[in-house]
Design an enzyme around this catalytic site. Sequence first.
Site, PDB file in Angstrom:
ATOM      1  N   PRO A 101       0.825  -1.219   0.000  1.00  0.00           N
ATOM      2  CA  PRO A 101       0.000   0.000   0.000  1.00  0.00           C
ATOM      3  C   PRO A 101       0.854   1.261   0.000  1.00  0.00           C
ATOM      4  O   PRO A 101       1.920   1.291   0.611  1.00  0.00           O
ATOM      5  CB  PRO A 101      -0.802  -0.092   1.308  1.00  0.00           C
ATOM      6  CG  PRO A 101      -0.445  -1.371   1.956  1.00  0.00           C
ATOM      7  CD  PRO A 101       0.674  -2.023   1.201  1.00  0.00           C
ATOM      8  N   SER A 103       0.470   3.970   1.551  1.00  0.00           N
ATOM      9  CA  SER A 103       0.664   4.578   2.870  1.00  0.00           C
ATOM     10  C   SER A 103       1.849   3.964   3.612  1.00  0.00           C
ATOM     11  O   SER A 103       2.319   4.509   4.592  1.00  0.00           O
ATOM     12  CB  SER A 103      -0.606   4.440   3.694  1.00  0.00           C
ATOM     13  OG  SER A 103      -1.037   3.108   3.711  1.00  0.00           O
ATOM     14  N   CYS A 104       2.332   2.807   3.147  1.00  0.00           N
ATOM     15  CA  CYS A 104       3.509   2.191   3.780  1.00  0.00           C
ATOM     16  C   CYS A 104       4.802   2.716   3.158  1.00  0.00           C
ATOM     17  O   CYS A 104       5.878   2.453   3.648  1.00  0.00           O
ATOM     18  CB  CYS A 104       3.493   0.679   3.617  1.00  0.00           C
ATOM     19  SG  CYS A 104       2.212  -0.110   4.566  1.00  0.00           S
ATOM     20  N   ILE A 105       4.698   3.357   1.985  1.00  0.00           N
ATOM     21  CA  ILE A 105       5.890   3.851   1.302  1.00  0.00           C
ATOM     22  C   ILE A 105       6.191   5.219   1.817  1.00  0.00           C
ATOM     23  O   ILE A 105       6.933   5.536   2.600  1.00  0.00           O
ATOM     24  CB  ILE A 105       5.679   3.963  -0.221  1.00  0.00           C
ATOM     25  CG1 ILE A 105       5.197   2.608  -0.748  1.00  0.00           C
ATOM     26  CG2 ILE A 105       6.974   4.352  -0.904  1.00  0.00           C
ATOM     27  CD1 ILE A 105       4.699   2.658  -2.160  1.00  0.00           C
TER      28      ILE A 105
END
Lengths: 105, 414
Positions: A101, A103-105
């Site tokens: 996802p 948002s994890c990067i």
Amino acid sequence: MASREYQGQTVEVDAEGFLEDSSQWTRDIARGIAEEVGIGELNEKHWQVIEFCRKDAEAKGDAPGLRRISKLSGVNMKELYKLFPKGPGKLAARVSGLKKPHSCI
Amino acid sequence: MKHLVVIGGGTAGTLVANQLIDRLPADWALTVLDPEPTHLYQPGLLFLPFGAQDEARMVRPREKTFKRGILWLREGVEEIDTAGRRIILSHQEPIPYDLLVLATGSRICPEETEGLLGQAWQKSIFDFYTLEGAQKLRAALKDFEGGRLVVNVVEMPIKCPVAPLEFLFLADAYFTRRGIRDRVELVYATPLDGAFTKPVASHLLGSMLEEKGIRVESEFNAGSVDGEAKVLQSWDERKIPFDLLVTVPTHKGAHFIEAAGLGDELAFVATEPATLKAKEHDNVFVLGDATDLPSSKAGSVAHFQGSVVTENLLRAIHGRSLTEGFDGHSNCFIESGFGKAMLIDFNYDVEPLPGKFPWPVVGPMQLLKETRLNHWGKLAFRWVYWNALLPGRSLPISHRMSMAGKYKPEFVLP
């Protein structure tokens, strides 16, 4: 690109083990990944999360972030950390055959 | 008369309004909506906790930030009726719009984390993203004689992703200057798997934290805070005791974005990455912190986006196709303590790399390297902000990122 075999099926994965092609995903592959990452056997709650992630990704084009999963899947944050220890956002996406996802990067 | 409305008079909204006003056709009017009477220079907040008394130079009356011809309504927005193209205001009659700019920013929401707003709030738990928070933290740091200071980012995205690191670097210098560094333990608890979101910068910033004796607790997703016992706990039940907790709480978009269903689960607006048009509305543009884009939430980004939004609003007015001009360009000074700073420059696709900036070979700024000149650059930026950036004047840096003068270091793994 690497490939991995889950329950007799070979699939392409990226450097972090996320499926390259989400359409190759099957429930058996999910079971295989779950075992590989140390989640163990998938229960009803796991499947509830996985089904939400796949449906949401189909509608939105991207794997849902953790906050979105906890708000909309019917499984709350605390449970998510129990079901997918350490990094539920990342792990739920990986078991669901989706990309990491944003948002994890 | 046609009506262009900008919601939000922060960095993004003000600079777009100022860039547009002289270029609008005669039959267009421009209104900016913002209920706050003053404009705050947010980069200054970082320095207040460490003793700076800069408030007077950080705040200006909002009416002085707009060029002649712009109508500023000191009004809050209750609702946006996108179907009826009108904005419902807190006190006055609704106003209609033909084109709308959402420059509604982001706000901190400490109420999203259990226990954060309890008895210990602004006693042993502080934020530095608000003027009040930064001032109270300044008083608390002054009285701090030793113990464990924990900086925690609750979840991404946050405004200015380098600010927590700068805070730690400055705290290291501050306690060294006071002669009590050996009595202070500095801890950085972050949901990221390293110091920063991008690999090369993360590597360099990670080593800097290590050299300064700052411990990093990575992949730490804060679940709750026990203010009385002074313990920060993650969702996977890791515990970090603290004497002083500096929190960077969950960020969200504006209330009415949430209420209007215009945003995602954090109330950030779905935005086309290159044109900056709202994905679901043809006559709405979005910039600054309000977007859901993976570019940094930072003033420099608002500035680069401003050029593209201004151009696209004019194109929309004249019925021309939009430019896909925004590449995610971001440019930030990173204050590293002891009178030095670093500079990073990156976009959607290219991470921050070392090199010279803005011109190859001559620089004079150095990227991803601590220098005194970068520190002076950061301080001088306040003048640039009030006198060039906010009034919408052009700066010698393109809104598109350039690779000139940069190189990829060898320690980066493929």
